[in-house]
Enzyme design. Structure first.
Site, mmCIF file in Angstrom:
data_model
loop_
_atom_site.group_PDB
_atom_site.id
_atom_site.type_symbol
_atom_site.label_atom_id
_atom_site.label_comp_id
_atom_site.label_asym_id
_atom_site.label_seq_id
_atom_site.Cartn_x
_atom_site.Cartn_y
_atom_site.Cartn_z
ATOM 1 N N LYS A 35 0.840 -1.206 0.000
ATOM 2 C CA LYS A 35 0.000 0.000 0.000
ATOM 3 C C LYS A 35 0.876 1.258 0.000
ATOM 4 C CE LYS A 35 -4.104 -1.124 2.369
ATOM 5 N NZ LYS A 35 -4.711 -1.301 3.675
ATOM 6 N N LYS A 208 -21.646 8.428 14.579
ATOM 7 C CA LYS A 208 -21.280 7.663 13.396
ATOM 8 C C LYS A 208 -22.127 6.398 13.245
ATOM 9 C CE LYS A 208 -19.363 6.007 9.889
ATOM 10 N NZ LYS A 208 -18.124 6.101 9.217
ATOM 11 N N CYS A 264 -18.996 -1.091 5.372
ATOM 12 C CA CYS A 264 -19.434 -0.269 6.505
ATOM 13 C C CYS A 264 -20.808 -0.635 7.035
ATOM 14 C CB CYS A 264 -19.401 1.204 6.110
ATOM 15 S SG CYS A 264 -17.784 1.721 5.541
ATOM 16 N N LYS A 327 -21.340 -1.141 -4.956
ATOM 17 C CA LYS A 327 -22.071 -0.003 -5.517
ATOM 18 C C LYS A 327 -21.231 0.559 -6.660
ATOM 19 C CE LYS A 327 -20.505 3.874 -2.694
ATOM 20 N NZ LYS A 327 -20.922 4.914 -1.777
#
Ligand code: UGA
Length: 437
Positions: A35, A208, A264, A327
């Site tokens: 990464k 949240k 999430c 999505k």
């Protein structure tokens, strides 16, 4: 300001790039060398519109660097914790291993007056626990919790132009010196009028999880209405348009379809229920169990509809699945309903081909047994049925006349209710939506 961002996944990589864009000197730290080297070469290890260009732009200013060495945090005055909090294996609760390790590993490099700002989504009570640990070794370091609300696919603009900033601090005092420090970090969005709410630590953490639970509930509500519309012969899209015009309800997040997925919403509602149980408040969130159940039922419903569309049996049916990502504008396949449906169809005897503009690589790693095809045109060839499961623009724009030239049977199941049913039917297709007559 010099800023550290620990954890360079979705949240951290975007946050680091955006903080540098706001004018700060930023070092992003991650344990994953792959990464770090990708990000150092201005290439995000995941697809997010605009992120590669932003990385390149800010790296040219010299204000953004990445490292695997926690010692690079030395000299920063603000340290954001952006590591993941995945679902624990075999349990509903969140795995806090990475948050705990990041905090512990950071401690030796802090100086008095530094500010640690948690952004990861954590069970309520985590921030106070970490603040206690930090205080033991670094009593002059402040801890805040500042949840992040970015959406994948819009992550850069959501970070640069947030709807609101929530600052959690023990005691919830606006006067705290740490609040002023975080105001300097976010000076640009604050100048443009972004609302800022200062709360105590548990409220900030709850904001949240409450927000994500509300969004998940909205989606499952409309999917429950889709089940009723199916039973009553009504149209859930018209229903959503009509109730959505009431601005107390609003039309956003009322798109019925195959349900929510991603890294999430599913794990956050489960972790929230688990935490409520630990706090003795499990009754307050029993409705989230239903939200989860409605959501998972969408996947079975689509498999059943696909079977009906194929004349009662999936055996040997060539099914093309349009979309693998959870999505559009994302290559993320974590808990993707599209992929989970594709895998179910395959298990039940269909010959499944999956196509997606960005997510095939990730999909193939998760479900290597499925067949993947990059070209939509090739994927359509000789299909007995099409299933549109992720609403990429390319699939919205499909021409039913052109598409019918490729397939062997003109049948389509629109898992996102985005196609014009009358147009597809006029072109000779058998069209099925979800909760649409
Ligand atoms: C979600 C929240 O929207 C963000 O505010 C939050 O910061 C983020 O989680 C997070 O916790 O990090 P994200 O996971 O990127 O963001 O995705 P959403 O745009 O919320 O979509 C979630 C799922 O719901 C997708 O599978 C989407 O297809 C589905 N969805 C969304 C529907 O099925 N119907 C809708 O009307 C809207």
């Amino acid at each position: 300001m010099r800023i550290t961002v620990i954890g360079c996944g979705y949240l951290g990589a975007v946050h680091a790039a955006c903080m540098a864009k706001l004018g700060h000197e930023v070092v992003g730290i991650d344990v994953d060398e792959r990464k770090v080297s990708a990000l150092s070469a201005a290439s995000a290890p995941f697809f997010e519109p605009g992120l590669d260009a932003l990385l390149k732009e800010v790296q040219e200013t010299g204000r953004l660097s990445f490292s695997t060495d926690m010692a690079s945090a030395k000299g920063s005055s603000v340290h954001f914790i952006c590591v993941g909090t995945p679902q624990k294996k075999g349990e509903n609760g969140a795995d806090l291993t990475y948050v705990d390790a990041a905090t512990r590993d950071l401690l030796p490099y802090l100086s008095p007056g530094d500010l640690i700002v948690g952004k990861s989504t954590v069970p309520v009570g985590t921030a106070a626990r970490l603040a206690g640990i930090i205080e033991q070794t670094q009593p002059a370091v402040h801890t805040m919790w500042n949840p992040e609300f970015l959406r994948e696919g819009h992550a850069v603009s959501d970070t640069l132009h947030p709807d609101r900033l929530v600052y959690g601090i023990a005691g919830g005092s606006e006067e705290h010196i740490a609040v002023q420090v975080l105001d300097r970090v976010y000076a640009t969005p604050l100048e443009t009028g972004t609302p800022r709410l200062v709360t105590d630590l548990p409220t900030a953490e709850l904001v949240k999880t409450a927000a994500n639970s509300f969004l998940a509930t909205k989606i499952s509500f409309i999917n429950a209405m889709a089940e009723l519309c199916d039973a009553a012969g009504a149209d859930v899209t018209m229903l959503a348009d009509a109730i959505g015009l009431d601005d107390r309800i609003g039309r956003k997040f009322l798109n019925a379809g195959i349900g929510f997925g991603g890294g999430c919403l599913p794990k956050d509602i489960r972790a929230f229920m688990a935490r409520a149980g630990e706090l003795g408040a499990d009754q307050a969130l029993t409705f989230l169990r239903e939200v989860d159940a409605i959501n998972m039922r969408r996947r079975t419903r689509v498999v059943e509809l696909a079977r009906e569309l194929c004349g009662g049996s999936l055996l040997g049916q060539r099914i093309t699945v349009l979309g693998a990502a959870f999505k559009p504008e994302s290559d993320d396949v974590r808990d993707s309903p599209a992929l989970s449906i594709a895998a179910q169809l395959q298990l039940q005897g269909a010959v499944v081909t999956v196509t997606d503009p960005k997510a095939l690589h990730n999909a193939a790693r998760r479900f290597p047994e499925l067949h993947y095809e990059e070209s939509t045109e090739v994927a359509l060839q000789r299909a007995d049925a099409l299933l549109l499961l992720t609403e990429w623009q390319e699939y919205r724009d499909l021409d039913p006349y052109e598409a019918s030239a490729f397939v062997s049977s003109s049948k389509i199941l629109d898992g996102r209710n985005i196609l014009d049913a009358s147009k597809w039917r006029a072109a000779g297709w058998t069209y099925r939506g979800l909760g649409r007559p």
